[in-house]
Design a protein around this motif. Structure first.
Motif: not given
Length: 109
Positions: A72-80
């Motif tokens: 998974a895209n770590v940055n996108a998951v954290c922002e979400a």
């Protein structure tokens, strides 16, 4: 001793004081982690909880330790997740978080 609650509404004439405990915010943040795909809260231990809330000067800081699904895209998951925690707390309590911090401690294969 650290402050264990946050004051939502000031005491007026004829009405009481409205305050919410840290446990309320921790529960809301845990629900938010469960809502976000590819983000998983770590297992709590006797010394550490995956969701921690700190209250200082009637301001709320939330820290969540999570594992992210491999690939998974770590940055996108954290922002979400940050957005979900902030929005859920705002909608459920009308309180704006001072800080929402997400710490990735590992990956889930």
């Amino acid at each position: 001793m650290a402050q264990e609650y946050i004051q939502i509404k000031e005491k007026d004439e004829g009405t009481g004081l409205i305050a919410l405990s840290k446990g309320v915010f921790e529960t809301i943040a845990q629900i938010s982690v469960d809502d976000v795909d590819q983000a998983y809260a770590i297992e709590p231990t006797t010394l550490k909880k995956p969701i921690q809330c700190k209250i200082a000067n009637n301001r709320l800081n939330v820290m969540a330790e999570i594992k992210v699904k491999y690939g998974a895209n770590v940055n996108a998951v954290c922002e979400a997740l940050q957005d979900r925690i902030y929005q859920n707390i705002l909608q459920m309590t009308s309180l704006k978080c001072n800080l929402v911090d997400v710490k990735v401690v590992g990956f889930l294969f």
